[in-house]
Design a protein around this motif. Structure first.
Motif, PDB file in Angstrom:
ATOM      1  N   ASN A 674       0.808  -1.227   0.000  1.00  0.00           N
ATOM      2  CA  ASN A 674       0.000   0.000   0.000  1.00  0.00           C
ATOM      3  C   ASN A 674       0.840   1.275   0.000  1.00  0.00           C
ATOM      4  OD1 ASN A 674       0.956  -0.056   2.553  1.00  0.00           O
ATOM      5  ND2 ASN A 674      -1.057  -0.224   3.577  1.00  0.00           N
ATOM      6  N   THR A 676       3.168   3.916  -2.664  1.00  0.00           N
ATOM      7  CA  THR A 676       3.353   4.261  -4.069  1.00  0.00           C
ATOM      8  C   THR A 676       4.845   4.470  -4.351  1.00  0.00           C
ATOM      9  OG1 THR A 676       3.147   6.627  -3.680  1.00  0.00           O
ATOM     10  CG2 THR A 676       1.102   5.396  -4.101  1.00  0.00           C
ATOM     11  N   ASP A 678       6.150   7.216  -5.407  1.00  0.00           N
ATOM     12  CA  ASP A 678       6.542   8.492  -4.800  1.00  0.00           C
ATOM     13  C   ASP A 678       6.830   8.336  -3.309  1.00  0.00           C
ATOM     14  OD1 ASP A 678       6.474   9.947  -7.104  1.00  0.00           O
ATOM     15  OD2 ASP A 678       4.415  10.700  -6.824  1.00  0.00           O
ATOM     16  N   ASP A 679       6.022   7.527  -2.611  1.00  0.00           N
ATOM     17  CA  ASP A 679       6.250   7.307  -1.178  1.00  0.00           C
ATOM     18  C   ASP A 679       7.632   6.715  -0.934  1.00  0.00           C
ATOM     19  OD1 ASP A 679       3.725   8.239  -0.616  1.00  0.00           O
ATOM     20  OD2 ASP A 679       2.804   6.238  -0.647  1.00  0.00           O
ATOM     21  N   ASN A 682      10.413   9.243  -1.750  1.00  0.00           N
ATOM     22  CA  ASN A 682      10.520  10.252  -0.694  1.00  0.00           C
ATOM     23  C   ASN A 682      11.252   9.698   0.514  1.00  0.00           C
ATOM     24  OD1 ASN A 682       9.198  12.210  -2.184  1.00  0.00           O
ATOM     25  ND2 ASN A 682       7.173  11.694  -1.355  1.00  0.00           N
ATOM     26  N   ARG A 720      10.814   2.814 -14.686  1.00  0.00           N
ATOM     27  CA  ARG A 720      10.341   4.032 -15.349  1.00  0.00           C
ATOM     28  C   ARG A 720      10.776   4.067 -16.810  1.00  0.00           C
ATOM     29  NH1 ARG A 720       8.333   8.138 -12.141  1.00  0.00           N
ATOM     30  NH2 ARG A 720       8.799   8.092  -9.913  1.00  0.00           N
ATOM     31  N   GLY A 728       4.520   8.087 -10.670  1.00  0.00           N
ATOM     32  CA  GLY A 728       4.734   8.309  -9.241  1.00  0.00           C
ATOM     33  C   GLY A 728       3.633   7.745  -8.372  1.00  0.00           C
ATOM     34  N   SER A 729       2.387   7.685  -8.891  1.00  0.00           N
ATOM     35  CA  SER A 729       1.261   7.180  -8.091  1.00  0.00           C
ATOM     36  C   SER A 729       1.069   5.672  -8.233  1.00  0.00           C
ATOM     37  CB  SER A 729      -0.021   7.916  -8.484  1.00  0.00           C
ATOM     38  OG  SER A 729      -0.278   7.742  -9.872  1.00  0.00           O
ATOM     39  N   SER A 730       1.952   5.001  -8.988  1.00  0.00           N
ATOM     40  CA  SER A 730       1.833   3.543  -9.144  1.00  0.00           C
ATOM     41  C   SER A 730       2.058   2.855  -7.803  1.00  0.00           C
ATOM     42  CB  SER A 730       2.860   3.023 -10.151  1.00  0.00           C
ATOM     43  OG  SER A 730       2.600   3.538 -11.434  1.00  0.00           O
ATOM     44  N   ARG A 731       1.215   1.866  -7.503  1.00  0.00           N
ATOM     45  CA  ARG A 731       1.334   1.106  -6.271  1.00  0.00           C
ATOM     46  C   ARG A 731       2.531   0.158  -6.377  1.00  0.00           C
ATOM     47  NH1 ARG A 731      -2.811  -0.391  -2.587  1.00  0.00           N
ATOM     48  NH2 ARG A 731      -3.979   1.338  -3.495  1.00  0.00           N
ATOM     49  N   SER A 745      -6.698   2.951 -11.844  1.00  0.00           N
ATOM     50  CA  SER A 745      -5.389   3.054 -11.178  1.00  0.00           C
ATOM     51  C   SER A 745      -4.264   2.791 -12.180  1.00  0.00           C
ATOM     52  CB  SER A 745      -5.283   2.040 -10.039  1.00  0.00           C
ATOM     53  OG  SER A 745      -6.259   2.299  -9.059  1.00  0.00           O
ATOM     54  N   PRO A 746      -3.124   3.484 -11.980  1.00  0.00           N
ATOM     55  CA  PRO A 746      -1.991   3.214 -12.876  1.00  0.00           C
ATOM     56  C   PRO A 746      -1.430   1.813 -12.632  1.00  0.00           C
ATOM     57  CG  PRO A 746      -1.336   4.705 -11.111  1.00  0.00           C
ATOM     58  CD  PRO A 746      -2.824   4.537 -11.014  1.00  0.00           C
TER      59      PRO A 746
END
Length: 818
Positions: A674, A676, A678-679, A682, A720, A728-731, A745-746
Motif C-alpha cells: 500500500n 506508491t 513516490d512514497d 521520498n 520508469r 509516481g502514483s503507481s502502487r 489506477s496506474p
C-alpha cells in the motif's frame, strides 16, 4: 539435495555479511539471514512460512515463498546493477554464494549438450587454479624485481659501479681480481661519491662528502616516493595489511587493489626501502600480491562477477605475498589462515598452498640475492641449544611483548595525533622530516647505515673463521687445525665490545624511529624493523650469555654443557629468537610466525626456543592489550570490523542496543502493498539508511522481508524507463500476488524479486553476548529484532561496535569509519 531442501523452505538468502560500512550515515541496514529466535516464540505461525523447531531455538523464514520460485528469486529480465555494491559498502556473502551455486548448477546442466559446453565446464573448473598460478607467477616476479632494485638503489647512496652502472656494491666486486678477503667490499670498480666528486677515498673531507651524498639520496628517494603516492595512488601508502584484512572480511574499497595502486606501490616500495627509512618491504609485498590476485581475477567471469569468490583468490594471494617476502611458503599459507583471512574453505587452503609454491619457485629462479636462497638473511646453525638457554629465550620473549605493547600504544597515539592535527595535512613534509632525521642519525653508526635486511643477516650469522665483522672480533685461542664448524667459545675482543655499544645505540634509534615511521604516506612494512629490533637485543643477550659461560663455565648451570674449549652458545640463535619475539609482540601472530622463522633458518631443531619466545611475547603483550598492530590500525581508521579476539562479557539484551531507542523517531519501514513509487522515493531521499524492513501493514508490524536502498533505486529507475504506465502514483507491491486495484489506477510495480524474504532476526530478550557471537561467526551486517513476531527494531554491526566502545568507556564517534 541439501540445497534443494533449503530452496524449498526459503533459506536461499541468509545473510552472513561480515562488515557494515557507511558512506555518510547512521547505519547500514542491508543483508539478511535466517531467523534464530533464541527463545521459543509464543506464536510460531505469526509469519507465513515453515518453521523448523530446534532444541534451543526456532529457525523461521520471514515470509512465504512459492516452491517454484528461482533460488535467488531474480527478475525474469535481471535489472543491471541490482546485486552490485557501492564503494565503502559490504558484500552480501550468502547472496554471492547462492549466485555461484546457481552458475555452477547451470554449467553442469549444460555440459553434456555439446563439446563446447563441456570445454566451458572444464575451463570453469580449472579457472581457480589458473588465477592462483598467474598470481603466484606475478608475485614472484615482482618480488624479485623489488629485491634487485632496492639493493641497487640502497647502495647508490654510497657510491656507484663504474664498470656496470646496474650492479650493486657486492656484484660490482664479484669479478674483480684485486679484492682481498679481509676487504672484499673494496675494489677499483666501485667508487664512493667522495672519490668521484673530490677524488679522496679517505680523510675528513671524504667522510663529510659521503655523509652529504647519503643524506641527499635518502631525501631524494623519500620525496619521490611520497610524491608518487600522493599524486597517483594514495592507497599505495602504508603496510596494506589492515585494509586487506578488512577487504577479505567483505568490505569494498574501490581502487585499493587496482592496477595504479600496484604499479605505484611497486615503484615507491623500492624508493622507500632505498631511502633508509625504518621500514621493510615484506608487509607491502602482501598488498602487491593481493593487487595481482585482484587484477587477474577479472580475467575469469567466475571471479570477476562474484565478490565472495574473489576473496578466495585474495586469500591465496596473501599467502603468495608472505611466501616471497620471507621465502616461507608454508608460513605464508598459515599467515593467510591465522592473520588475514575471514573465510577460508578447504579449497582455498589448497590454492593458497599452490600460489605460495609457484611464487617461491619463481623467486628462486630469479635468485635476486645471488645466494640461491629466497631471502637475504638465510642462516644455518651447527650447534644444538641447551635446556638452560630457555631462561634467556623467555627473557627475550618478555622483551618482545613489552616492545610490542609499547610500539602499539606509541604508534597509535602518534597516528591519532597526525589525524587530529594540522600536521597530518602535510604528508610530504612529514616524510621529508622523518627521512632527514633518519639519514642524519643513521650514517655515523655502521649498523644503522646498513640496509635493515643486511643488518639482520649480520646479526643472525654465526661467527666462523671466515667472518670479518667486528661482531666476530674474538681473541682467537684455537689451534689452526680445528674444524671450521666447531669453533669453541672465546673471550670477546675490543671489536665485540665496540660493536655492542654501537648496537645499543642502534636499538634505541630503531625503536624511536620505527614508532614515527610506520604510518607515514609511503609504503612501509613493520616486519623487518621489528625483527631488526629483536635481533639487536637478542645478539646483545647472546654475547652476554656466551661470555658468562666462558668465564664461569664451572657454574652449575653451565658445568654440564659448557666445558672449556666447547662450542656452547650461539649468539646468532639469540638474535633469531629475539627477532621472532619482537615480531610476535607487535603482530600477536603465533603459529605462522614460528613456521616463517624456522623456514628462514632451514632447520626444525630450534622450534622449541622459538615457540617459547613467541608465546611469552604474546602473553606479555596481551597483558597490556589484546589488539595487535593491524587490529589497532583497523580500529583507528574506523573500519567496521568485528574482531573475533575481543571478548564481550556484559549482560545487556538485544532490546538495550537495538534502534530505534526511546525518544528516537520510529523505524523507517515499507509496507508490502500500500505504498506508491513516490512514497518510496521520498523515504529514500529523506533518509540515509541502506535498507528498509518490509512489513505487512503498519497495524500488524508482521515482518515480510528486507529491501536494499540501492536495489530499490535501481529497480524504480529501470521500471520508469522500460515499463509503460509506471508513474509516481503507481502502487508498489512486494507481495506474491498483486492486490485488486480500481480500474483507473496506474499500473502497479512489482518488486518482490528484489526483496530478501529471510532476514535474520532475534527476539528482544536475546542476550547481547549471543548476538555478538552470532555477528562474529556468521559475519552478519545486521539483524532485525522482534517480539512475538512483530518488528521492534534493528541491530547493525555499527550498533554493536558503538555499544562495545561505550562499555569500554570509549567515545563511539571516534571509532566509526569516515
Amino acid at each position: 539435495m541439501e540445497s534443494e531442501q533449503l530452496f524449498h523452505r526459503g533459506y536461499y538468502r541468509n545473510s552472513y555479511n561480515s562488515i557494515t560500512s557507511a558512506s555518510s550515515d547512521e547505519e547500514l541496514l542491508d543483508g539478511a539471514g535466517v531467523i534464530m529466535d533464541f527463545q521459543t516464540s509464543e506464536d510460531d505461525n505469526l509469519l507465513d512460512g515453515d518453521t523448523a523447531v530446534g532444541t534451543h531455538y526456532t529457525m523461521t523464514n520471514g515470509g512465504s515463498i512459492n516452491s517454484s520460485t528461482h533460488l535467488l528469486d531474480l527478475l525474469d529480465e535481471p535489472i543491471p546493477g541490482v546485486g552490485t555494491y557501492d564503494d565503502f559498502h559490504t558484500i552480501d556473502w550468502v547472496r554471492e554464494k547462492c549466485k555461484d551455486r546457481e552458475r555452477h548448477r547451470r554449467i553442469n546442466s549444460k555440459k553434456k549438450e555439446s563439446a563446447w559446453e563441456m570445454t566451458k565446464s572444464l575451463y570453469d573448473a580449472w579457472s581457480g587454479w589458473l588465477v592462483v598460478t598467474l598470481t603466484g607467477l606475478a608475485s614472484g616476479a615482482l618480488a624479485g624485481l623489488i629485491d634487485i632494485a632496492a639493493d641497487w638503489m640502497t647502495d647508490l647512496k654510497e657510491g656507484i659501479c663504474l664498470s656496470a652502472l646496474w650492479y650493486n656494491h657486492e656484484q660490482c666486486c664479484w669479478g674483480s681480481n684485486e679484492t682481498t678477503f679481509e676487504e672484499r667490499d673494496k675494489c677499483p670498480q666501485w667508487k664512493t661519491w667522495a672519490e668521484l666528486i673530490i677524488g679522496q677515498a679517505e680523510g675528513p673531507g671524504s667522510y663529510i662528502m659521503n655523509y652529504i651524498m647519503y643524506i641527499f639520496w635518502a631525501l631524494g628517494f623519500a620525496f619521490l616516493a611520497v610524491s608518487l603516492v600522493k599524486v597517483f595512488a594514495p592507497y599505495a601508502c602504508g603496510s596494506g595489511i589492515p585494509e586487506i584484512k578488512t577487504i577479505l572480511s567483505g568490505f569494498i574499497i574501490r581502487g585499493y587493489l587496482g592496477k595504479w595502486t600496484l604499479m605505484i606501490k611497486t615503484i615507491t616500495l623500492v624508493l622507500a626501502v632505498a631511502s633508509g627509512l625504518s621500514l621493510g618491504k615484506e608487509g607491502p609485498l602482501v598488498h602487491v600480491a593481493c593487487c595481482c590476485g585482484n587484477i587477474f581475477s577479472y580475467l575469469f567471469p567466475k571471479y570477476s562477477t562474484n565478490e565472495a569468490k574473489k576473496r578466495e583468490v585474495l586469500s591465496a594471494a596473501s599467502a603468495a605475498g608472505v611466501s616471497v617476502a620471507f621465502g616461507a611458503p608454508i608460513g605464508g599459507v598459515l599467515f593467510s589462515l591465522e592473520e588475514v583471512s575471514y573465510y577460508f574453505p578447504l579449497k582455498t587452503l589448497w590454492r593458497s598452498f599452490f600460489a605460495a609454491l609457484v611464487a617461491a619457485f619463481v623467486l628462486r629462479s630469479i635468485n635476486p640475492f645471488g645466494n640461491s636462497r629466497l631471502v637475504l638473511f638465510y642462516v644455518e646453525y651447527h650447534t644444538p641449544w641447551y635446556l638452560f638457554e630457555l631462561f634467556p629465550f623467555i627473557l627475550l620473549g618478555v622483551f618482545g611483548g613489552l616492545w610490542g605493547a609499547f610500539f602499539i600504544r606509541a604508534n597509535i597515539a602518534w597516528c591519532r595525533r597526525r589525524k587530529s592535527t594540522r600536521f597530518g595535512k602535510y604528508p610530504v613534509l612529514e616524510v621529508i622530516v622523518v627521512a632527514a632525521i633518519t639519514a642524519v642519525i643513521a650514517f655515523p653508526n655502521p649498523y644503522t647505515r646498513l640496509n635493515t635486511s643486511e643488518l639482520i643477516k649480520e646479526l643472525f650469522t654465526d661467527c666462523g673463521p671466515l667472518e670479518s665483522s667486528s661482531l666476530c672480533d674474538y681473541r682467537n685461542d684455537m689451534n689452526a687445525s680445528k674444524i671450521v664448524d666447531d669453533i669453541p667459545d672465546r673471550p670477546a675482543g675490543l671489536g665485540v665490545y665496540s660493536a655492542i655499544w654501537q648496537l645499543c645505540l642502534a636499538l634505541i634509534f630503531k625503536i624511536i624511529m620505527t614508532v614515527f615511521t610506520f604510518g607515514i604516506k609511503v609504503p612501509s612494512g613493520l616486519f623487518i624493523p621489528s625483527m631488526a629490533i629483536g635481533a639487536i637485543a637478542g645478539r646483545i643477550v647472546g654475547i652476554a650469555v656466551e661470555q658468562l659461560a666462558y668465564y664461569h663455565h664451572d657454574w652449575f648451570i653451565f658445568k654440564e654443557w659448557c666445558e672449556v674449549g666447547a662450542d656452547c652458545i650461539t649468539p646468532g640463535l639469540y638474535a633469531m629468537v629475539g627477532a621472532a619475539a619482537c615480531l610476535g609482540g607487535v603482530t600477536r601472530m603465533t603459529v605462522s610466525l614460528v613456521v616463517i622463522v624456522f623456514e628462514l633458518t632451514g632447520g626444525l631443531e630450534y622450534i622449541v626456543p622459538l615457540m617459547a619466545a613467541v608465546m611469552t611475547s604474546k602473553w606479555v603483550g596481551d597483558a597490556f592489550g589484546r589488539e595487535g598492530i593491524y587490529e589497532a590500525h583497523i580500529r583507528l581508521n574506523g573500519y567496521p570490523f568485528l574482531d573475533a579476539k575481543e571478548e564481550f562479557t556484559h549482560t545487556t539484551l538485544a532490546a538495550d542496543v537495538m534502534r530505534p531507542r526511546r525518544n528516537d523517531p520510529p523505524l523507517a519501514v515499507l509496507t508490502q502493498d500500500n505504498m506508491t513509487v513516490d512514497d518510496i522515493e521520498n523515504m529514500i531521499n529523506e533518509t540515509s539508511y541502506n535498507g528498509f524492513p518490509v512489513i505487512m501493514s503498519k497495524e500488524s508490524q508482521r515482518l515480510v522481508g528486507f529491501a536494499l536502498r540501492r536495489d530499490l533505486t535501481i529497480a524504480i529507475e529501470s521500471a520508469r524507463k522500460k515499463q509503460e504506465g509506471i508513474v509516481g502514483s503507481s502502487r508498489v507491491c512486494f507481495a506474491q500476488h498483486t492486490p485488486s486495484l480500481p480500474a483507473e489506477s496506474p499500473r502497479p510495480l512489482k518488486l518482490r524479486s528484489i526483496l530478501d524474504m529471510s532476514p535474520f532476526t532475534v527476539t528482544d530478550h536475546t542476550p547481547m553476548e549471543i548476538v555478538v557471537d552470532i555477528f562474529r561467526k556468521l559475519g552478519l551486517r545486521q539483524c532485525l529484532v522482534t517480539h512475538n513476531g512483530r518488528l521492534l527494531g534493528i541491530i547493525t554491526k555499527k550498533d554493536i561496535l558503538r555499544h562495545m566502545a561505550q562499555t569500554a568507556n570509549q567515545d563511539p564517534a571516534s571509532i566509526m569509519f569516515n
